[in-house]
Design an enzyme around this catalytic site. Structure first.
Site, PDB file in Angstrom:
ATOM      1  CE  LYS A 175     -18.985  15.074  27.711  1.00 38.38           C
ATOM      2  NZ  LYS A 175     -17.847  15.856  28.136  1.00 38.38           N
ATOM      3  NE  ARG A 206      -2.987  -4.340   5.182  1.00 33.87           N
ATOM      4  CZ  ARG A 206      -2.166  -5.238   4.694  1.00 33.87           C
ATOM      5  NH1 ARG A 206      -1.971  -6.353   5.309  1.00 33.87           N
ATOM      6  NH2 ARG A 206      -1.551  -5.006   3.566  1.00 33.87           N
ATOM      7  NE  ARG A 226      14.933  15.679  -2.514  1.00 36.28           N
ATOM      8  CZ  ARG A 226      15.456  16.392  -1.542  1.00 36.28           C
ATOM      9  NH1 ARG A 226      15.364  15.976  -0.291  1.00 36.28           N
ATOM     10  NH2 ARG A 226      16.063  17.520  -1.800  1.00 36.28           N
ATOM     11  CG  ASP A 242       1.554  -2.644  10.511  1.00 35.19           C
ATOM     12  OD1 ASP A 242       2.387  -1.955   9.887  1.00 35.19           O
ATOM     13  OD2 ASP A 242       0.804  -3.457   9.959  1.00 35.19           O
ATOM     14  CB  THR A 292       2.957   0.831   6.162  1.00 31.76           C
ATOM     15  OG1 THR A 292       1.605   0.576   6.552  1.00 31.76           O
ATOM     16  CG2 THR A 292       3.841   0.611   7.377  1.00 31.76           C
ATOM     17  NE  ARG A 328      -2.163  -4.383  -1.531  1.00 29.90           N
ATOM     18  CZ  ARG A 328      -1.755  -3.846  -0.377  1.00 29.90           C
ATOM     19  NH1 ARG A 328      -0.774  -4.379   0.301  1.00 29.90           N
ATOM     20  NH2 ARG A 328      -2.338  -2.763   0.086  1.00 29.90           N
ATOM     21  N   GLY A 377       0.837  -1.204   0.000  1.00 29.25           N
ATOM     22  CA  GLY A 377       0.000   0.000   0.000  1.00 29.25           C
ATOM     23  C   GLY A 377       0.867   1.248   0.000  1.00 29.25           C
ATOM     24  CG  ASP A 387      -1.467  -0.081   8.030  1.00 27.19           C
ATOM     25  OD1 ASP A 387      -2.258   0.831   7.728  1.00 27.19           O
ATOM     26  OD2 ASP A 387      -1.369  -1.140   7.392  1.00 27.19           O
ATOM     27  CG  ASP A 393       3.316  -6.441   7.718  1.00 28.19           C
ATOM     28  OD1 ASP A 393       2.773  -5.988   6.690  1.00 28.19           O
ATOM     29  OD2 ASP A 393       2.665  -7.050   8.589  1.00 28.19           O
TER      30      ASP A 393
HETATM   31  P1  ATP Z   1       0.740  -2.347   3.622  1.00 27.48           P
HETATM   32  O1  ATP Z   1       1.039  -2.670   5.075  1.00 27.48           O
HETATM   33  O2  ATP Z   1       0.691  -0.908   3.372  1.00 27.48           O
HETATM   34  O3  ATP Z   1      -0.422  -3.099   3.053  1.00 27.48           O
HETATM   35  P2  ATP Z   1       2.620  -4.347   2.721  1.00 27.48           P
HETATM   36  O4  ATP Z   1       4.019  -4.221   2.247  1.00 27.48           O
HETATM   37  O5  ATP Z   1       2.422  -5.087   4.007  1.00 27.48           O
HETATM   38  O6  ATP Z   1       2.023  -2.879   2.770  1.00 27.48           O
HETATM   39  P3  ATP Z   1       1.575  -6.595   1.216  1.00 27.48           P
HETATM   40  O7  ATP Z   1       0.532  -6.646   0.157  1.00 27.48           O
HETATM   41  O8  ATP Z   1       1.395  -7.439   2.416  1.00 27.48           O
HETATM   42  O9  ATP Z   1       1.741  -5.044   1.585  1.00 27.48           O
HETATM   43  O10 ATP Z   1       2.994  -7.002   0.571  1.00 27.48           O
HETATM   44  C1  ATP Z   1       3.466  -6.345  -0.606  1.00 27.48           C
HETATM   45  C2  ATP Z   1       4.110  -7.342  -1.516  1.00 27.48           C
HETATM   46  O11 ATP Z   1       5.265  -7.917  -0.870  1.00 27.48           O
HETATM   47  C3  ATP Z   1       3.267  -8.533  -1.915  1.00 27.48           C
HETATM   48  O12 ATP Z   1       2.381  -8.241  -2.973  1.00 27.48           O
HETATM   49  C4  ATP Z   1       4.322  -9.544  -2.337  1.00 27.48           C
HETATM   50  O13 ATP Z   1       4.794  -9.276  -3.632  1.00 27.48           O
HETATM   51  C5  ATP Z   1       5.452  -9.240  -1.332  1.00 27.48           C
HETATM   52  N1  ATP Z   1       5.336 -10.192  -0.226  1.00 27.48           N
HETATM   53  C6  ATP Z   1       4.533 -10.125   0.856  1.00 27.48           C
HETATM   54  N2  ATP Z   1       4.651 -11.213   1.643  1.00 27.48           N
HETATM   55  C7  ATP Z   1       5.556 -12.025   1.020  1.00 27.48           C
HETATM   56  C8  ATP Z   1       6.099 -13.310   1.303  1.00 27.48           C
HETATM   57  N3  ATP Z   1       5.752 -14.002   2.397  1.00 27.48           N
HETATM   58  N4  ATP Z   1       7.000 -13.806   0.428  1.00 27.48           N
HETATM   59  C9  ATP Z   1       7.366 -13.131  -0.675  1.00 27.48           C
HETATM   60  N5  ATP Z   1       6.873 -11.925  -1.001  1.00 27.48           N
HETATM   61  C10 ATP Z   1       5.986 -11.372  -0.176  1.00 27.48           C
END
Ligand code: ATP
Length: 328
Positions: free
Chosen positions: A219, A177, A26, A135, A131, A77, A16, A133, A108
């Site tokens: 309130k 999330r 940058r 988290d 992110t 993703r 995301g 979030d 993450d």
């Molecule tokens: P946000 O927290 O903002 O949603 P995020 O990085 O956690 O961001 P995800 O969709 O969980 O978003 O992960 C982004 C991409 O990272 C996935 O589409 C995938 O390509 C890669 N990824 C996530 N988990 C794995 C995994 N266990 N093994 C390999 N690639 C992964």
């Protein structure tokens, strides 16, 4: 691991999007130029790595991006990167471009991907926590979290105007999330009547009692903040349940949704992203691999990615206590 010679670094944003990703790209690219490195932009995250959507960057690419939301490298993703075949294609493209190291900006999931890729292919990588979030462990704040809270608060202020004018009860759902960071910050910052977060269960009858007490205290407006990943459901479901107990209340639901991801990054996020972008490149040059750069007490800290994604980071009990006192 002995530091490898690094001359070419690839940067990608994944998962995301969050405000401040552009500022982080940058800063990493500028730092790379400062250390006479070649910098490559990998478009659409891991998907672009697999599809060879990679461009050598010059300073024109990073002009006037610091202040813009989103990510000019775009994000995606990638289901294919989760497969060994997908990661093998990604590795072939990295080799073909002679890229020695990666800066991965994302949440993450993105950092999990970077960790796996490092384990499998040994490509030095540093993750940056991008992110809204908040988290991820290993940093007090993630890039984009502050801006998302500001955006949520601004929106809630506007909702309060209409809530007050009509004596309405609003349930406002915010992103995050499975984490309640945006909810607790935006809730305290907007004087919410109650804050429902995934980390703490609030039975519906407690919430109803709280609203009744507030009603007796006359309130003028009631806004309940609901984190999207709550165990009792989203704002819509909770509003339905409350309606059964308080049929005379004029109840409305607003889901803030993706507007929380957009907009120019706050000064805090610009600074955080700038510091961490530089830290990513300097960390790689110093041989710090498979780590996430974060800021703790205003100091750059490198945490093993495995730890940053596994360690549970949850809303501070103290924040929750303060929210409780302020909403009574
Ligand atoms: P946000 O927290 O903002 O949603 P995020 O990085 O956690 O961001 P995800 O969709 O969980 O978003 O992960 C982004 C991409 O990272 C996935 O589409 C995938 O390509 C890669 N990824 C996530 N988990 C794995 C995994 N266990 N093994 C390999 N690639 C992964």
């Amino acid at each position: 691991m002995e530091p490898k010679t690094i001359k070419k670094i690839g940067v990608l944003t994944s998962g995301g999007d969050s405000p401040g990703m552009n500022a982080a790209i940058r800063a990493a690219v500028r730092a790379g130029f400062y250390y006479n490195l070649e910098m490559y932009g990998i478009y659409r995250g891991y998907e672009g790595l697999i599809q060879n959507d990679i461009k050598k960057l010059d300073s024109r690419y990073i002009t006037h991006v610091l202040e813009r939301g989103g990510t000019f490298l775009k994000s995606a993703r990638s289901a294919e990167f989760r497969t060994p075949e997908g990661r093998s294609k990604a590795y072939e493209n990295i080799k073909a471009h002679g890229i020695d190291a990666l800066v991965v900006i994302g949440g993450d999931g993105s950092l999990t991907g970077a960790h796996l890729f490092f384990q499998e292919y040994g490509i030095p990588s540093i993750g940056l926590p991008g992110t809204i979030d908040n988290d991820l462990s290993g940093t007090d704040s993630t890039i984009g979290f502050d801006t998302a809270c500001n955006t949520a608060i601004e929106a809630i202020d506007k909702i309060r105007d209409t809530a007050t004018s009509h004596d309405r009860l609003f349930f406002v759902e915010v992103m995050g999330r499975d984490a309640g960071f945006i909810a607790i910050n935006a809730g305290i910052g907007s004087a919410a009547a109650a804050i429902l977060i995934p980390e703490k269960k609030m039975p519906i009858d407690h919430l109803v009692d709280k609203l009744k007490i507030r009603s007796k205290a006359k309130k003028s407006s009631n806004i309940v903040i609901v984190a999207e990943g709550g165990k009792s459901g989203g704002a819509g479901e909770i509003a339905e349940k409350v309606k059964k107990f308080l049929p005379s209340y004029d109840i409305k639901v607003t889901i803030l949704g993706h507007l929380q991801r957009g907009g120019a990054p706050s000064s805090f996020d610009r600074l955080l992203a700038s510091k961490l972008g530089v830290a990513a490149v300097e960390g790689l040059l110093q041989g710090k691999y498979d780590v996430m750069a974060g800021l703790i007490n205003n100091k750059v800290v490198y945490t093993p990615i495995k730890k940053a994604i596994i360690d549970d980071k949850s809303v501070d009990e103290e924040d929750f206590r303060i929210a409780k006192i302020l909403s009574t």
